[in-house]
Design a protein around this motif. Structure first.
Motif, PDB file in Angstrom:
ATOM      1  N   GLY A 162      -2.281 -27.871  -3.563  1.00  0.00           N
ATOM      2  CA  GLY A 162      -1.770 -26.656  -4.203  1.00  0.00           C
ATOM      3  C   GLY A 162      -2.875 -25.906  -4.922  1.00  0.00           C
ATOM      4  N   ILE A 163      -3.723 -26.663  -5.639  1.00  0.00           N
ATOM      5  CA  ILE A 163      -4.854 -26.053  -6.342  1.00  0.00           C
ATOM      6  C   ILE A 163      -5.801 -25.402  -5.362  1.00  0.00           C
ATOM      7  CG2 ILE A 163      -6.943 -26.640  -7.612  1.00  0.00           C
ATOM      8  CD1 ILE A 163      -5.363 -28.597  -9.155  1.00  0.00           C
ATOM      9  N   VAL A 164      -6.073 -26.150  -4.268  1.00  0.00           N
ATOM     10  CA  VAL A 164      -6.997 -25.609  -3.272  1.00  0.00           C
ATOM     11  C   VAL A 164      -6.448 -24.310  -2.697  1.00  0.00           C
ATOM     12  CG1 VAL A 164      -8.125 -26.078  -1.083  1.00  0.00           C
ATOM     13  CG2 VAL A 164      -7.873 -27.900  -2.754  1.00  0.00           C
ATOM     14  N   LEU A 165      -5.134 -24.270  -2.468  1.00  0.00           N
ATOM     15  CA  LEU A 165      -4.522 -23.042  -1.963  1.00  0.00           C
ATOM     16  C   LEU A 165      -4.710 -21.889  -2.945  1.00  0.00           C
ATOM     17  CD1 LEU A 165      -1.133 -24.212  -0.424  1.00  0.00           C
ATOM     18  CD2 LEU A 165      -3.048 -23.170   0.767  1.00  0.00           C
ATOM     19  N   LEU A 166      -4.499 -22.184  -4.231  1.00  0.00           N
ATOM     20  CA  LEU A 166      -4.605 -21.134  -5.243  1.00  0.00           C
ATOM     21  C   LEU A 166      -6.041 -20.659  -5.389  1.00  0.00           C
ATOM     22  CD1 LEU A 166      -2.192 -22.474  -7.988  1.00  0.00           C
ATOM     23  CD2 LEU A 166      -1.825 -20.534  -6.474  1.00  0.00           C
ATOM     24  N   GLN A 188       0.823 -25.259 -11.478  1.00  0.00           N
ATOM     25  CA  GLN A 188       0.868 -26.483 -10.663  1.00  0.00           C
ATOM     26  C   GLN A 188       1.312 -27.682 -11.490  1.00  0.00           C
ATOM     27  OE1 GLN A 188       0.090 -27.457  -7.347  1.00  0.00           O
ATOM     28  NE2 GLN A 188       0.638 -25.327  -7.077  1.00  0.00           N
ATOM     29  N   PHE A 189       2.350 -27.513 -12.312  1.00  0.00           N
ATOM     30  CA  PHE A 189       2.739 -28.604 -13.201  1.00  0.00           C
ATOM     31  C   PHE A 189       3.161 -29.841 -12.418  1.00  0.00           C
ATOM     32  CE2 PHE A 189       5.619 -30.977 -15.980  1.00  0.00           C
ATOM     33  CZ  PHE A 189       4.745 -31.199 -17.027  1.00  0.00           C
ATOM     34  N   LEU A 190       3.926 -29.626 -11.348  1.00  0.00           N
ATOM     35  CA  LEU A 190       4.348 -30.767 -10.535  1.00  0.00           C
ATOM     36  C   LEU A 190       3.136 -31.461  -9.922  1.00  0.00           C
ATOM     37  CD1 LEU A 190       6.768 -32.311  -9.509  1.00  0.00           C
ATOM     38  CD2 LEU A 190       6.874 -30.767  -7.562  1.00  0.00           C
ATOM     39  N   GLY A 191       2.194 -30.633  -9.445  1.00  0.00           N
ATOM     40  CA  GLY A 191       0.961 -31.202  -8.892  1.00  0.00           C
ATOM     41  C   GLY A 191       0.226 -32.024  -9.928  1.00  0.00           C
ATOM     42  N   PHE A 192       0.209 -31.533 -11.166  1.00  0.00           N
ATOM     43  CA  PHE A 192      -0.457 -32.261 -12.248  1.00  0.00           C
ATOM     44  C   PHE A 192       0.198 -33.624 -12.468  1.00  0.00           C
ATOM     45  CE2 PHE A 192       0.131 -33.076 -16.874  1.00  0.00           C
ATOM     46  CZ  PHE A 192      -1.105 -33.673 -17.093  1.00  0.00           C
ATOM     47  N   VAL A 193       1.535 -33.642 -12.556  1.00  0.00           N
ATOM     48  CA  VAL A 193       2.234 -34.907 -12.787  1.00  0.00           C
ATOM     49  C   VAL A 193       1.968 -35.875 -11.637  1.00  0.00           C
ATOM     50  CG1 VAL A 193       4.498 -35.965 -13.035  1.00  0.00           C
ATOM     51  CG2 VAL A 193       3.996 -33.832 -14.198  1.00  0.00           C
ATOM     52  N   VAL A 250     -10.837 -31.107 -15.227  1.00  0.00           N
ATOM     53  CA  VAL A 250     -11.483 -30.081 -14.407  1.00  0.00           C
ATOM     54  C   VAL A 250     -10.462 -29.353 -13.544  1.00  0.00           C
ATOM     55  CG1 VAL A 250     -12.962 -29.811 -12.376  1.00  0.00           C
ATOM     56  CG2 VAL A 250     -13.792 -31.057 -14.344  1.00  0.00           C
ATOM     57  N   LEU A 251      -9.549 -30.110 -12.928  1.00  0.00           N
ATOM     58  CA  LEU A 251      -8.652 -29.508 -11.939  1.00  0.00           C
ATOM     59  C   LEU A 251      -7.492 -28.773 -12.588  1.00  0.00           C
ATOM     60  CD1 LEU A 251      -8.516 -32.481  -9.452  1.00  0.00           C
ATOM     61  CD2 LEU A 251      -9.665 -30.323  -9.089  1.00  0.00           C
ATOM     62  N   PHE A 252      -6.988 -29.294 -13.713  1.00  0.00           N
ATOM     63  CA  PHE A 252      -5.748 -28.718 -14.253  1.00  0.00           C
ATOM     64  C   PHE A 252      -5.924 -28.092 -15.636  1.00  0.00           C
ATOM     65  CE2 PHE A 252      -4.331 -31.874 -11.209  1.00  0.00           C
ATOM     66  CZ  PHE A 252      -3.403 -31.160 -10.486  1.00  0.00           C
ATOM     67  N   PHE A 253      -6.975 -28.461 -16.361  1.00  0.00           N
ATOM     68  CA  PHE A 253      -7.083 -27.977 -17.739  1.00  0.00           C
ATOM     69  C   PHE A 253      -8.348 -27.166 -17.983  1.00  0.00           C
ATOM     70  CE2 PHE A 253      -3.877 -31.153 -17.944  1.00  0.00           C
ATOM     71  CZ  PHE A 253      -3.002 -30.682 -18.912  1.00  0.00           C
ATOM     72  N   GLY A 254      -8.857 -26.574 -16.907  1.00  0.00           N
ATOM     73  CA  GLY A 254      -9.942 -25.621 -17.087  1.00  0.00           C
ATOM     74  C   GLY A 254     -11.295 -26.198 -17.449  1.00  0.00           C
ATOM     75  N   GLY A 255     -11.510 -27.479 -17.201  1.00  0.00           N
ATOM     76  CA  GLY A 255     -12.833 -28.088 -17.374  1.00  0.00           C
ATOM     77  C   GLY A 255     -13.529 -27.676 -18.645  1.00  0.00           C
ATOM     78  N   TRP A 256     -14.687 -26.990 -18.498  1.00  0.00           N
ATOM     79  CA  TRP A 256     -15.488 -26.633 -19.665  1.00  0.00           C
ATOM     80  C   TRP A 256     -15.001 -25.361 -20.345  1.00  0.00           C
ATOM     81  CZ3 TRP A 256     -17.467 -25.918 -14.649  1.00  0.00           C
ATOM     82  CH2 TRP A 256     -17.680 -24.573 -14.290  1.00  0.00           C
ATOM     83  N   LEU A 257     -14.003 -24.676 -19.775  1.00  0.00           N
ATOM     84  CA  LEU A 257     -13.563 -23.396 -20.340  1.00  0.00           C
ATOM     85  C   LEU A 257     -12.825 -23.615 -21.653  1.00  0.00           C
ATOM     86  CD1 LEU A 257     -12.175 -21.758 -17.086  1.00  0.00           C
ATOM     87  CD2 LEU A 257     -14.378 -21.324 -18.157  1.00  0.00           C
ATOM     88  N   GLY A 258     -13.150 -22.795 -22.625  1.00  0.00           N
ATOM     89  CA  GLY A 258     -12.486 -22.911 -23.917  1.00  0.00           C
ATOM     90  C   GLY A 258     -13.205 -22.056 -24.929  1.00  0.00           C
ATOM     91  N   PHE A 267     -15.308 -29.906 -22.419  1.00  0.00           N
ATOM     92  CA  PHE A 267     -15.149 -30.868 -21.320  1.00  0.00           C
ATOM     93  C   PHE A 267     -14.893 -32.267 -21.870  1.00  0.00           C
ATOM     94  CE2 PHE A 267     -16.926 -33.948 -18.354  1.00  0.00           C
ATOM     95  CZ  PHE A 267     -16.275 -33.589 -17.188  1.00  0.00           C
ATOM     96  N   LEU A 268     -15.692 -32.669 -22.862  1.00  0.00           N
ATOM     97  CA  LEU A 268     -15.547 -34.017 -23.404  1.00  0.00           C
ATOM     98  C   LEU A 268     -14.223 -34.177 -24.144  1.00  0.00           C
ATOM     99  CD1 LEU A 268     -19.156 -34.843 -24.631  1.00  0.00           C
ATOM    100  CD2 LEU A 268     -17.945 -35.781 -22.681  1.00  0.00           C
ATOM    101  N   ILE A 269     -13.818 -33.143 -24.894  1.00  0.00           N
ATOM    102  CA  ILE A 269     -12.547 -33.241 -25.634  1.00  0.00           C
ATOM    103  C   ILE A 269     -11.398 -33.463 -24.662  1.00  0.00           C
ATOM    104  CG2 ILE A 269     -10.883 -31.873 -26.954  1.00  0.00           C
ATOM    105  CD1 ILE A 269     -13.315 -30.592 -28.383  1.00  0.00           C
ATOM    106  N   LYS A 270     -11.373 -32.650 -23.603  1.00  0.00           N
ATOM    107  CA  LYS A 270     -10.271 -32.760 -22.636  1.00  0.00           C
ATOM    108  C   LYS A 270     -10.295 -34.118 -21.950  1.00  0.00           C
ATOM    109  CE  LYS A 270     -10.163 -27.818 -21.836  1.00  0.00           C
ATOM    110  NZ  LYS A 270     -10.755 -26.737 -21.049  1.00  0.00           N
TER     111      LYS A 270
END
Lengths: 321, 171
Positions: A162-166, A188-193, A250-258, A267-270
């Motif tokens: 799903g992520i790859v599609l998006l 992609q909440f279902l994908g995350f779970v 990285v895949l669901f919570f935006g990696g280093w973005l913040g 990145f480390l906090i997440k």
């Protein structure tokens, strides 16, 4: 001068990621023991060094001094290789992991597939370790591991499609950059779970630690291992935990973005948040029966992953048209 | 699913509960006065050994960890020639203390007896004997027992009548 920079910077990044990931993985043993203790109204290891931080070093020294015993009935070559495989495959996955925009060893355009491939290769370590031990408990552990890995890997990959599609890309860097406006956990909440559950199963952590279920199988696939070979299985498991946590961020919570804080800190906090969640799972959940595990994987998770892929694909198509 | 989330919440709440661990070497636990720990041999208030080497403790001991040899001093007082307790066998049941007729053998509130060599857990009489009367400060066996020893004839013990002259007791 420029050539020198081209060599030094990548080497520094490689050494840095190797060092940091191994240090985190080793110290997770301490983190896990302390956190489990906190949730069980205990203190945990707090004697060696400040807050017991040197416990890991003490354990390492102990493991190195232990007899490195290979059972006479074991298949020697495979027995020795098996613990190495889990370390190598786990560490290889770190090569494509983007810590920040600049700190990444190899930004492959198939990064996600590479990670999935490496985590699949890691199964060999468990299976071969269980097989070469020539011990019924180890063999049962290896069998369980292979069945579990195969069934959970199927929808692990599917849940990420799903992520790859998006994003329209397999590159982990592009996936992070595509989350500038909204983290993929929202669409992609279902994908995350699904990925979270598959990730737990993939790292053989509770509640999916049936390959080494100590109440039934002694220690499962690593029953016959001792000394540093056992230590490598152990560190390999924690490398896996760190990897899956980093992948989730990285895949669901935006990696280093913040905002405000530097990218590495985000990145480390997440990542550490999800490592903590892994440990919370161990503190909170009982282990399912093996048939429950299998039927769950095939009858619930796989159809859900397929449905998720189908719906996401349909929405992406509808938006593009 | 809801029960799962509830489980997580309940577990997380444990973060702020008081710890049950006693940080032992830093925090010593309270030991009751009757705690059954390291065994000692006590002395009378006048400083003499209480043990009369009757072997009752050795007989009562369920794990046979007590060994002793009786002997007698020139005054006629029985005492152990050697008295040996093997604490690697001792189960601290306290039956020896119950069996002792002279309050000599007593268990104390002390359990910190770890040793690096097993042989060091075998205590001889020098290690077992203490200089005080232990839990019974006023008791003095040889002063209340009706036994004749050097310096104390029959009838001279506390609350003891002089011996009856059987020949004068005719009807």
């Amino acid at each position: 001068m420029n050539h020198l920079q081209d060599i030094i910077i990548p080497v520094a990044i490689i050494v840095g990621i190797l060092f940091v990931s191994l240090t985190i993985a080793a110290n997770l043993i301490w983190v896990e023991r302390r956190l489990l203790a906190v949730w069980q109204d205990r203190y945990g290891p707090n004697r060696v060094g400040p807050f017991g931080l040197l416990q890991v070093i003490a354990d390492t020294i102990k493991l190195l001094w232990k007899e490195d015993w290979i059972p006479p009935f074991a298949d020697k070559g495979i027995f020795i290789i098996a613990p190495g495989i889990v370390m190598v495959t786990a560490l290889m996955s770190y090569a494509v992991l983007p810590v920040t925009q600049k700190i990444v060893i190899a930004d492959l355009n198939i990064g996600l597939l590479f990670v999935l491939a490496m985590s699949s290769m890691g199964v060999y370590s468990v299976v071969l370790g269980g097989w070469s031990s020539d011990n019924k408990y180890a063999l049962l552990g290896g069998l369980r591991a292979s069945a579990q890995m195969i069934s959970y890997e199927v929808f692990m990959g599917l849940s990420l499609m799903g992520i790859v599609l998006l994003t329209g890309s397999f590159s982990l860097k592009d996936i992070v950059l595509a989350q500038r406006h909204v983290w993929f956990v929202v669409p992609q909440f279902l994908g995350f779970v699904l990925f979270l559950i598959a990730g737990i199963a993939e790292t053989r952590r509770l509640p999916f630690d049936l390959p080494e279920a100590e109440s039934e199988l002694v220690a499962g696939f690593h029953s016959e291992y001792s000394g540093m070979k056992f230590g490598m299985f152990f560190v390999g498991e924690y490398l896996g935990v760190t990897l899956i946590s980093a992948l989730i961020s990285v895949l669901f919570f935006g990696g280093w973005l913040g905002p405000v804080l530097p990218p590495v800190a985000w990145f480390l906090i997440k990542t550490f948040f999800f490592i903590g969640f892994f440990i919370l799972l161990r503190a909170a959940m009982p282990r399912p029966r093996f048939d429950q595990l299998m039927s769950w994987g095939w009858k619930i998770m796989l159809p859900l992953a397929l449905a998720n892929l189908l719906v996401t694909g349909a929405i992406v198509l509808a938006i593009q048209k | 699913m809801l029960s799962l989330l509830r489980t997580f919440w309940e577990i997380l709440q444990h973060t702020f509960r008081p710890r049950v661990t006693v940080q032992y070497p830093d925090e010593k636990p309270y030991l009751a006065p009757r705690w059954r720990g390291r065994i000692i041999l006590s002395r009378d208030p006048d400083g003499g050994e209480r043990c009369v080497a009757c072997y009752l403790c050795a007989v009562a001991c369920p794990v046979d960890c007590i060994a002793l040899q009786a002997t007698e001093d020139p005054q006629g007082r029985r005492y152990p020639e050697f008295f040996r307790i093997n604490f690697s066998r001792c189960i601290f049941c306290g039956l020896c203390e119950d069996a002792c007729p002279t309050y000599a053998i007593q268990l104390t509130p002390d359990f910190e007896m770890a040793e690096y060599k097993r042989q060091n857990l075998v205590y001889e009489k020098e290690q077992l004997l203490i200089d005080g009367p232990g839990k019974y400060p006023d008791y003095n066996f040889w002063r209340v027992a009706g036994v004749q020893i050097g310096g104390k004839n029959k009838g001279e013990s506390e609350r003891e009548d002089p011996p009856t002259d059987v020949h004068s007791n005719l009807p």
